[in-house]
Design a protein around this motif. Structure first.
Motif, short mmCIF file in Angstrom:
data_model
loop_
_atom_site.label_atom_id
_atom_site.label_comp_id
_atom_site.label_asym_id
_atom_site.label_seq_id
_atom_site.Cartn_x
_atom_site.Cartn_y
_atom_site.Cartn_z
N UNK A 1 -8.73 7.70 -2.09
CA UNK A 1 -8.86 7.83 -3.54
C UNK A 1 -8.88 9.31 -3.91
N UNK A 2 -8.44 9.61 -5.14
CA UNK A 2 -8.44 10.98 -5.64
C UNK A 2 -9.25 11.04 -6.93
N UNK A 3 -9.78 12.22 -7.22
CA UNK A 3 -10.56 12.41 -8.44
C UNK A 3 -9.61 12.49 -9.63
N UNK A 4 -9.80 11.59 -10.60
CA UNK A 4 -9.00 11.61 -11.82
C UNK A 4 -9.67 12.49 -12.88
N UNK A 5 -10.98 12.32 -13.06
CA UNK A 5 -11.73 13.10 -14.03
C UNK A 5 -13.21 13.05 -13.64
N UNK A 6 -14.00 13.87 -14.32
CA UNK A 6 -15.42 13.97 -13.96
C UNK A 6 -16.19 14.60 -15.11
N UNK B 1 -26.19 20.65 -17.71
CA UNK B 1 -25.83 19.47 -16.95
C UNK B 1 -26.68 18.26 -17.34
N UNK B 2 -26.04 17.12 -17.64
CA UNK B 2 -26.81 15.90 -17.88
C UNK B 2 -27.48 15.43 -16.60
N UNK B 3 -28.46 14.54 -16.73
CA UNK B 3 -29.15 14.02 -15.55
C UNK B 3 -28.28 13.06 -14.75
N UNK B 4 -27.41 12.32 -15.45
CA UNK B 4 -26.50 11.39 -14.79
C UNK B 4 -25.09 11.94 -14.88
N UNK B 5 -24.49 12.17 -13.73
CA UNK B 5 -23.15 12.75 -13.63
C UNK B 5 -22.19 11.68 -13.11
N UNK B 6 -20.91 11.83 -13.39
CA UNK B 6 -19.95 10.81 -12.98
C UNK B 6 -18.63 11.41 -12.50
N UNK B 7 -17.93 10.62 -11.69
CA UNK B 7 -16.57 10.94 -11.25
C UNK B 7 -15.76 9.66 -11.33
N UNK B 8 -14.56 9.73 -11.91
CA UNK B 8 -13.65 8.60 -11.94
C UNK B 8 -12.62 8.78 -10.84
N UNK B 9 -12.60 7.84 -9.88
CA UNK B 9 -11.70 7.92 -8.73
C UNK B 9 -10.50 7.00 -8.95
N UNK B 10 -9.31 7.50 -8.69
CA UNK B 10 -8.08 6.76 -8.95
C UNK B 10 -7.31 6.51 -7.66
N UNK C 1 -3.96 -0.34 -11.26
CA UNK C 1 -4.37 -0.05 -9.89
C UNK C 1 -5.89 0.05 -9.81
N UNK C 2 -6.47 -0.06 -8.61
CA UNK C 2 -7.94 0.01 -8.47
C UNK C 2 -8.51 1.39 -8.83
N UNK C 3 -9.66 1.36 -9.51
CA UNK C 3 -10.40 2.56 -9.88
C UNK C 3 -11.85 2.37 -9.44
N UNK C 4 -12.53 3.47 -9.25
CA UNK C 4 -13.97 3.44 -8.99
C UNK C 4 -14.65 4.47 -9.89
N UNK C 5 -15.82 4.13 -10.40
CA UNK C 5 -16.68 5.10 -11.09
C UNK C 5 -17.85 5.41 -10.17
N UNK C 6 -18.00 6.68 -9.81
CA UNK C 6 -19.08 7.12 -8.94
C UNK C 6 -20.14 7.83 -9.77
#
Length: 207
Positions: A94-99, A107-116, A124-129
């Protein structure tokens, strides 16, 4: 002799109270959190009017930070989290799409990365980390999902939009949803709770 001994004892006590008996002075230092914590509290030194040095803490720097951003896709924490997802369809990683794009210091307390999926499409499958300041917390769903977007965020919450295929939907045009789920970081700094619950159709579409 008693007055002399008494005066000597008083002088030693005063010397210890003001710290004037130490030979030399300590220079600037960087504080760190308790053992096992990835968050580092950066400090700077500021001269006080009386000539002493006072440490003034600046903003906490998340474990994911780098290049002036709260989330650096090239940070070791993000790279290890992405690797833990296993291969995407086709065998590539998977690759990082956005974050989270906030700068260090805000910086917020909860951070995220959208994996594509590399070279994939919306279907196609995506993951939110999710990440806390100490490191990786996990994914929004156990399985990767299609038609997934991060549509908003605040200090302790991230909004994720899901869609899914129904019946004879073509891959281009899912009719299921959209539904927006708010994932909120708990007071323990480790638990992320969705509201409402992610619909079963997101992970098991009927199409």
């Amino acid at each position: 002799m008693k007055p002399i001994i008494g005066a000597l004892a008083t002088a030693i006590a005063v010397c210890m109270a003001v710290g004037g008996c130490q030979g030399g002075s300590s220079g600037p230092s960087t504080g760190t959190g308790p053992p096992g914590r990835a968050t580092v509290e950066v400090t700077r030194t500021t001269p006080a009017p009386d000539g002493e040095t006072t440490r003034v803490p600046t903003a906490n720097v998340p474990a994911t930070s780098g290049k002036g951003r709260c989330v650096d896709p090239d940070s070791n924490v993000v790279i290890h989290a992405m690797t833990s997802l296993g291969p995407a369809p086709g065998g590539a990683s998977y690759v990082v799409d956005s974050a989270t794009d906030a700068p260090d210091g805000a910086c917020p307390d909860l951070l995220w990365v959208l994996a594509a999926t590399p070279g994939g499409t919306a279907s196609s499958p995506w993951h939110v980390l999710f990440f806390g300041h100490d490191g990786y917390l996990g994914t929004a769903t156990a399985k990767a999902t299609s038609y997934t977007q991060v549509v908003g965020s605040s200090a302790r919450a991230v909004q994720v939009q899901y869609r899914w295929l129904e019946g004879r939907d073509a891959n281009c045009c899912p009719s299921g949803g959209p539904v927006v789920i708010t994932f909120t970081l708990g007071g323990d700094g480790r638990t992320v709770t969705p509201s409402p619950a992610v619909p079963d159709q997101v992970g098991n579409p009927a199409g």
